[in-house]
Design an enzyme around this catalytic site. Structure first.
Site, PDB file in Angstrom:
ATOM      1  N   SER A 126      -2.312 -19.453  16.791  1.00  0.00           N
ATOM      2  CA  SER A 126      -2.603 -18.839  18.083  1.00  0.00           C
ATOM      3  C   SER A 126      -3.829 -17.947  17.946  1.00  0.00           C
ATOM      4  CB  SER A 126      -1.405 -18.000  18.544  1.00  0.00           C
ATOM      5  OG  SER A 126      -1.759 -17.169  19.635  1.00  0.00           O
ATOM      6  N   TYR A 129       6.340 -13.064  17.195  1.00  0.00           N
ATOM      7  CA  TYR A 129       5.454 -14.214  17.359  1.00  0.00           C
ATOM      8  C   TYR A 129       4.154 -13.934  16.609  1.00  0.00           C
ATOM      9  CZ  TYR A 129       2.707 -17.833  19.751  1.00  0.00           C
ATOM     10  OH  TYR A 129       1.906 -18.924  20.040  1.00  0.00           O
TER      11      TYR A 129
END
Length: 259
Positions: A139, A152
């Site tokens: 990400s 995350y």
């Protein structure tokens, strides 16, 4: 990386970016193996395409991961590319008085343990292939973690570091190691957690897949897509400022959604 004639495993290939990659790679004349928990969505992804092979598998379960690895190695000797795409985005309020540790652990298993474990377990096989690749989807938030989803960020940062170290150790082999750093992408998982419009829009999954294939075709080791190119540059020039702005934007969207 060559884009045709591969046998590719895509975790979570039945939805979101994974499904877009499944469609793009089969169109480019590859055999694609997809795994996921939901049999119905796997069959929908397959939709009669003989180049798509499905395998129902709950990656949070060690026994099912074991079975997946053995099944692929026994049945698909031409397997030469793994794309670690499956992931969970969960928000956690650290000001809470209690935490769902089972839920947090599940996220860390899917987002951190699984991609590393699958890489390690397939490495001996992949190193023997004339053309092989590992592709880890992380990400853009590895450059500026979103405070509302701390685990995350932790997981993706860990996979980012692992990918860099694996690439260095494997530099003298034929095995190529890629990392994909997408922006906010319009997927079912994201839509459940975030208001895309309030966060400034999201990139189309098919467009994201096209950018990934383009990066792989040019052997771009870190494939930064869309706004992540600017986020990367900004994080190098002014990391604290960039991190603050990313979180202010996310926090503003979250507060607006709650009113």
């Amino acid at each position: 990386m060559k884009l045709s004639g591969n046998t590719i495993l895509i975790t979570g290939g039945n939805g979101g970016i994974g499904l877009a990659l499944t469609k793009a790679f089969t169109k480019a004349e590859n055999t694609v193996i997809i795994c996921g928990r939901n049999e119905a969505s796997l069959q929908f992804a397959k939709s009669g395409n003989d180049n798509i092979i499905t395998k129902q598998c709950d990656l949070t379960q060690q026994a099912e991961r074991d079975e997946l690895v053995q099944w692929i190695l026994q049945n698909y000797p031409s397997f030469n590319v793994i794309i670690n795409n499956a992931g969970i985005f969960e928000e956690t309020d650290l000001l809470s008085d209690s935490f769902d540790l089972d839920k947090i652990n599940k996220q860390l298993v899917i987002d951190l343990q699984v991609p590393i474990e699958l890489c390690l377990r397939f490495l001996p096989h992949l190193r023997k292939q004339p053309h092989a690749a590992i592709v880890n989807i992380t990400s853009g938030l590895v450059y500026a973690p979103e405070a509302g989803a701390p685990f995350y960020g932790v997981a993706k940062a860990g996979v980012h570091a692992f990918t860099q170290t694996a690439r260095y150790q494997l530099r003298d082999t034929k095995l190529k190691v890629f990392e994909v750093l997408p922006p906010l992408v319009d997927t079912g998982g994201v839509s459940k957690q975030l208001d895309i419009e309030k966060l400034g829009g999201a990139m189309d999954a098919d467009e994201t897949a096209d950018e990934i294939l383009k990066g792989l075709s040019h052997d771009t080791e870190e494939i930064r897509i869309g706004d992540i190119k600017w986020l990367y540059a900004a994080s190098r020039i002014a990391p604290e400022f960039t991190n603050k702005k990313v979180n202010e934007k996310a926090e503003k969207a979250r507060q607006s959604d709650n009113h």
